[in-house]
Motif scaffolding. Structure first.
Motif, PDB file in Angstrom:
ATOM      1  N   GLU A  67       0.829  -1.206   0.000  1.00  0.00           N
ATOM      2  CA  GLU A  67       0.000   0.000   0.000  1.00  0.00           C
ATOM      3  C   GLU A  67       0.863   1.254   0.000  1.00  0.00           C
ATOM      4  O   GLU A  67       0.572   2.235  -0.717  1.00  0.00           O
ATOM      5  N   ARG A  68       1.925   1.252   0.820  1.00  0.00           N
ATOM      6  CA  ARG A  68       2.811   2.414   0.848  1.00  0.00           C
ATOM      7  C   ARG A  68       3.466   2.639  -0.530  1.00  0.00           C
ATOM      8  O   ARG A  68       3.592   3.766  -1.002  1.00  0.00           O
ATOM      9  N   SER A  69       3.853   1.533  -1.172  1.00  0.00           N
ATOM     10  CA  SER A  69       4.456   1.642  -2.502  1.00  0.00           C
ATOM     11  C   SER A  69       3.462   2.238  -3.510  1.00  0.00           C
ATOM     12  O   SER A  69       3.830   3.047  -4.363  1.00  0.00           O
ATOM     13  N   LEU A  70       2.191   1.836  -3.357  1.00  0.00           N
ATOM     14  CA  LEU A  70       1.162   2.373  -4.247  1.00  0.00           C
ATOM     15  C   LEU A  70       0.957   3.864  -4.022  1.00  0.00           C
ATOM     16  O   LEU A  70       0.825   4.643  -4.985  1.00  0.00           O
ATOM     17  N   PHE A  71       0.941   4.285  -2.728  1.00  0.00           N
ATOM     18  CA  PHE A  71       0.788   5.704  -2.406  1.00  0.00           C
ATOM     19  C   PHE A  71       1.949   6.521  -2.979  1.00  0.00           C
ATOM     20  O   PHE A  71       1.758   7.605  -3.558  1.00  0.00           O
ATOM     21  N   VAL A  72       3.171   5.987  -2.793  1.00  0.00           N
ATOM     22  CA  VAL A  72       4.351   6.702  -3.308  1.00  0.00           C
ATOM     23  C   VAL A  72       4.271   6.828  -4.824  1.00  0.00           C
ATOM     24  O   VAL A  72       4.604   7.879  -5.399  1.00  0.00           O
ATOM     25  N   LYS A  73       3.821   5.750  -5.485  1.00  0.00           N
ATOM     26  CA  LYS A  73       3.706   5.785  -6.935  1.00  0.00           C
ATOM     27  C   LYS A  73       2.684   6.840  -7.376  1.00  0.00           C
ATOM     28  O   LYS A  73       2.918   7.584  -8.345  1.00  0.00           O
ATOM     29  N   LYS A  74       1.560   6.903  -6.653  1.00  0.00           N
ATOM     30  CA  LYS A  74       0.537   7.898  -6.996  1.00  0.00           C
ATOM     31  C   LYS A  74       1.035   9.317  -6.748  1.00  0.00           C
ATOM     32  O   LYS A  74       0.743  10.244  -7.508  1.00  0.00           O
ATOM     33  N   ILE A  75       1.797   9.462  -5.660  1.00  0.00           N
ATOM     34  CA  ILE A  75       2.374  10.788  -5.396  1.00  0.00           C
ATOM     35  C   ILE A  75       3.329  11.184  -6.523  1.00  0.00           C
ATOM     36  O   ILE A  75       3.317  12.323  -7.016  1.00  0.00           O
ATOM     37  N   PHE A  76       4.155  10.205  -6.958  1.00  0.00           N
ATOM     38  CA  PHE A  76       5.102  10.469  -8.042  1.00  0.00           C
ATOM     39  C   PHE A  76       4.363  10.831  -9.323  1.00  0.00           C
ATOM     40  O   PHE A  76       4.733  11.773 -10.048  1.00  0.00           O
ATOM     41  N   GLN A  77       3.291  10.081  -9.623  1.00  0.00           N
ATOM     42  CA  GLN A  77       2.522  10.363 -10.831  1.00  0.00           C
ATOM     43  C   GLN A  77       1.887  11.755 -10.778  1.00  0.00           C
ATOM     44  O   GLN A  77       1.899  12.500 -11.754  1.00  0.00           O
ATOM     45  N   SER A  78       1.324  12.099  -9.596  1.00  0.00           N
ATOM     46  CA  SER A  78       0.711  13.421  -9.442  1.00  0.00           C
ATOM     47  C   SER A  78       1.753  14.513  -9.599  1.00  0.00           C
ATOM     48  O   SER A  78       1.513  15.553 -10.240  1.00  0.00           O
ATOM     49  N   ALA A  79       2.944  14.293  -9.016  1.00  0.00           N
ATOM     50  CA  ALA A  79       4.017  15.283  -9.137  1.00  0.00           C
ATOM     51  C   ALA A  79       4.476  15.408 -10.585  1.00  0.00           C
ATOM     52  O   ALA A  79       4.732  16.518 -11.085  1.00  0.00           O
ATOM     53  N   GLN A  80       4.591  14.264 -11.280  1.00  0.00           N
ATOM     54  CA  GLN A  80       5.001  14.302 -12.685  1.00  0.00           C
ATOM     55  C   GLN A  80       3.951  14.991 -13.542  1.00  0.00           C
ATOM     56  O   GLN A  80       4.268  15.801 -14.423  1.00  0.00           O
ATOM     57  N   ASN A  81       2.675  14.683 -13.303  1.00  0.00           N
ATOM     58  CA  ASN A  81       1.596  15.356 -14.036  1.00  0.00           C
ATOM     59  C   ASN A  81       1.615  16.851 -13.792  1.00  0.00           C
ATOM     60  O   ASN A  81       1.432  17.657 -14.716  1.00  0.00           O
ATOM     61  N   LEU A  82       1.841  17.220 -12.527  1.00  0.00           N
ATOM     62  CA  LEU A  82       1.900  18.645 -12.194  1.00  0.00           C
ATOM     63  C   LEU A  82       3.083  19.309 -12.886  1.00  0.00           C
ATOM     64  O   LEU A  82       2.964  20.423 -13.411  1.00  0.00           O
ATOM     65  N   SER A  83       4.226  18.625 -12.902  1.00  0.00           N
ATOM     66  CA  SER A  83       5.414  19.171 -13.566  1.00  0.00           C
ATOM     67  C   SER A  83       5.176  19.357 -15.060  1.00  0.00           C
ATOM     68  O   SER A  83       5.503  20.405 -15.628  1.00  0.00           O
TER      69      SER A  83
END
Length: 440
Positions: free
Chosen positions: A250-266
């Motif tokens: 679950e933590r890995s999934l959260f980190v992945k979603k955070i990374f995706q959101s950050a990449q989308n924002l970038s």
């Protein structure tokens, strides 16, 4: 523009030609009809001289004034040398000759100068006196003084009329030139006002474009940027909560979603920044020798995670050593926006094809997806620079209507070509060409 002086000169030319033709025909008539052989030879000689004078005039070897004065003097000499016997034997011969000379007198004054007027007036008086003495006519002798005065007054009147005409010509032409200068000045002022109005209109359009850009940016910031920020913030807070027991998965999934959101924002911020620069004309266009393969590989590597998330694969043709003359940063922005667009509208498990075709003047890049496609009306909206059309992707991905606009503007700056071919339900082909590098 009409000039009185020009018309005056043309009138002189026409008069000279008419007089020359008339005298030539009269000389020909007398050469044929006169009984005296001497008169015939004189008339033929006069015809030849008239022809030579008009030939020189036609070839512009002599002026119209000289041509006419020479013809007038020739006509006078012809009359004096060929008509003495006619004056004796025919009652109307003297009157006919005198009328003929009186017609020539105002024409000499009209076309020649003042000295020719005086000379011709004296010459008429001499012919008058010569005719009186030759015919021994007392009646003509009695009226000689009065007729001589009339001839001189007539001559002076002709000269004064000509002087007034020439003065009127000068004054009129000066007025016309002044009016012409005023017209040119007014036209120049009107042109200046037109240019000023066009400049003001451009400035107005520039201000309106800035305001539109500002409103669009505020709209994007208020809606689209807020969502990835909230995702990052919410997921980060959950991870910080020690009380919640998350598994490693679950933590890995959260980190992945955070990374995706950050990449989308970038990516979103990058597109917004680039689009804003293009709208405000603050992009520095610096074309150079640019190798396409390295740029495309770099962009594909950067977005590998984006492709994996939708289980997409890409197929790329061989493009080694293909060079274009373009701005390297703009080429990267063009390819990145079109690749992200293809990913957005592709179905999971699909294939994105990238074809690179070298032609004589352009290197053509085709980005082909197997996604949802679009109709012709949608294509027209995308190509319209004032229509910020956007739609959600196959996984509900949001857009801003900026990507394709930015692509079109940058391709135009690089003097390239752009085309969209799409079919609803089957996918789209985005094709653009960049100028081939032609060497030093």
């Amino acid at each position: 523009m009409f000039h009185l002086g020009g018309s005056y000169k043309r009138m002189k030319v026409v008069t000279t030609v008419i007089a020359a033709v008339s005298i030539f025909l009269l000389e020909a008539y007398f050469a044929i009809t006169h009984k005296s052989s001497l008169v015939k030879y004189i008339e033929l000689t006069s015809m030849m001289i008239t022809f030579v004078i008009m030939t020189f005039f036609t070839l512009k070897k002599i002026t119209v004034e000289k041509a006419f004065v020479l013809i007038a003097y020739l006509a006078y000499i012809n009359i004096v040398t060929t008509t003495p016997d006619d004056v004796v034997y025919y009652d109307n011969a003297f009157l006919t000759d005198l009328i003929y000379l009186f017609i020539l007198l105002p024409l000499v004054g009209f076309i020649g100068g003042k000295y020719h007027v005086v000379i011709f007036a004296v010459a008429i008086n001499l012919y008058f006196l010569y005719s009186i003495l030759y015919t021994n006519n007392d009646y003509l002798l009695k009226d000689y003084g009065i007729n001589a005065i009339i001839i001189m007054i007539y001559s002076i009147t002709v000269f004064e009329i000509k002087r007034m005409i020439e003065k009127a010509v000068v004054v009129t032409d000066n007025m016309i030139e002044e009016i012409k200068d005023q017209k040119e000045e007014l036209e120049s002022q009107a042109q200046h006002l037109t240019e000023t109005n066009e400049l003001m209109l451009e400035q107005k359009e520039h201000v309106e474009r800035i305001n539109t850009t500002k409103d669009k940016l505020f709209s994007i910031i208020a809606h689209d940027i807020k969502e990835p920020i909230n995702n990052i913030q919410g997921l980060s807070e959950l991870l910080q909560e020690q009380v919640l027991d998350f598994s490693e998965e679950e933590r890995s999934l959260f980190v992945k979603k955070i990374f995706q959101s950050a990449q989308n924002l970038s990516d979103m911020m990058d597109r917004i920044l680039n689009w804003s620069k293009s709208q405000l004309d603050s992009f520095t266009f610096s074309p150079e020798k640019t190798e396409l393969c390295n740029i495309y590989k770099r962009v594909l590597d950067y977005h590998s995670e984006l492709l994996r998330d939708k289980d997409l694969t890409y197929e790329s043709g061989v493009c080694d050593h293909l060079y274009v003359w373009a701005d390297i940063n703009m080429v990267e922005i063009i390819f990145r926006n079109l690749l992200v667009n293809a990913v957005k509208f592709s179905h999971k498990g699909g294939v994105i094809k990238i074809n690179i075709i070298a032609k004589k003047n352009f290197v053509i890049t085709e980005i082909i997806d197997q996604g949802i496609g679009m109709n012709q009306k949608t294509i027209e909206r995308l190509m319209n620079p004032f229509d910020y059309y956007t739609s959600k992707g196959t996984e509900k991905e949001k857009g801003h209507g900026l990507g394709i606009k930015l692509v079109i503007e940058m391709i135009e700056q690089n003097q390239g070509t752009f085309n969209i071919d799409s079919t609803e339900g089957k996918g789209s082909i985005f094709k653009y060409g960049l100028p081939v590098y032609q060497g030093e």
